[in-house]
Design an enzyme around this catalytic site. Structure first.
Site, PDB file in Angstrom:
ATOM      1  N   CYS A   7       0.872  -1.161   0.000  1.00 18.59           N
ATOM      2  CA  CYS A   7       0.000   0.000   0.000  1.00 18.59           C
ATOM      3  C   CYS A   7       0.915   1.219   0.000  1.00 18.59           C
ATOM      4  O   CYS A   7       2.134   1.071   0.141  1.00 18.59           O
ATOM      5  CB  CYS A   7      -0.880  -0.031   1.245  1.00 18.59           C
ATOM      6  SG  CYS A   7      -2.283   1.094   1.181  1.00 18.59           S
ATOM      7  N   CYS A  79      -3.870  -0.558  -3.108  1.00 16.70           N
ATOM      8  CA  CYS A  79      -4.294   0.817  -3.381  1.00 16.70           C
ATOM      9  C   CYS A  79      -3.727   1.238  -4.729  1.00 16.70           C
ATOM     10  O   CYS A  79      -2.706   0.705  -5.179  1.00 16.70           O
ATOM     11  CB  CYS A  79      -3.868   1.777  -2.278  1.00 16.70           C
ATOM     12  SG  CYS A  79      -2.127   2.190  -2.243  1.00 16.70           S
ATOM     13  N   CYS A  86       4.528   0.830  -7.960  1.00  9.61           N
ATOM     14  CA  CYS A  86       5.177  -0.403  -7.534  1.00  9.61           C
ATOM     15  C   CYS A  86       6.524  -0.527  -8.258  1.00  9.61           C
ATOM     16  O   CYS A  86       6.579  -0.500  -9.486  1.00  9.61           O
ATOM     17  CB  CYS A  86       4.296  -1.609  -7.844  1.00  9.61           C
ATOM     18  SG  CYS A  86       4.907  -3.130  -7.117  1.00  9.61           S
TER      19      CYS A  86
END
Length: 142
Positions: A7, A79, A86
């Site tokens: 997240c 999220c 990422c």
């Protein structure tokens, strides 16, 4: 089986998912991290998870960089921010999934409304992660 849940802040949704996933099966090695970790686990997340019988009060926050070189069976973002930001993992990642949830820490309104949002998101996380566990992960376990 090693599972990493990501997240942005690693203070709420990823911590709740971490707590639930670990509660489903002790054979799972579950970790959570954030792309921009907060300073502590959100107290309301701790509270609503305790209502569900899961203690995440001792969880610590981690930066995703701590886990980039690891071997992961699943890397799961919860999220949009973490999904979009990422980083590239240098280790082995078998499955990369995005299962997004609203951020209850951004809820505005009365204390009752905000608490309700935390409970709603908690319950959604439990349902979606249990489905993933039961349908996909559990069949792979020895």
């Amino acid at each position: 089986m090693r599972i990493l849940i990501l997240c942005t802040g690693n203070s709420c949704r990823s911590q709740m998912a971490h707590g639930f996933m670990q509660s489903f099966d002790s054979r799972l090695d579950v970790f959570s991290a954030g792309t921009e970790p907060a300073s502590r686990v959100n107290p309301q997340a701790v509270e609503v998870m305790a209502e569900a019988g899961i203690d995440i009060g001792s969880h610590t926050l981690h930066h995703v960089s701590e886990h980039l070189g690891g071997r992961w069976d699943y890397v799961i973002t919860v999220c949009g921010g973490a999904n979009e930001n990422c980083p590239v993992f240098t280790g082995r990642v078998m499955h990369r999934l995005h299962i997004g949830f609203d951020d209850p820490s951004r809820a505005m309104g009365t204390p009752e409304f905000i608490a309700g949002e935390f409970r709603r998101v908690r319950d959604e996380i439990k349902t979606r992660f249990y489905r993933l566990y039961a349908e996909e992960i559990k069949p792979q376990l020895p």
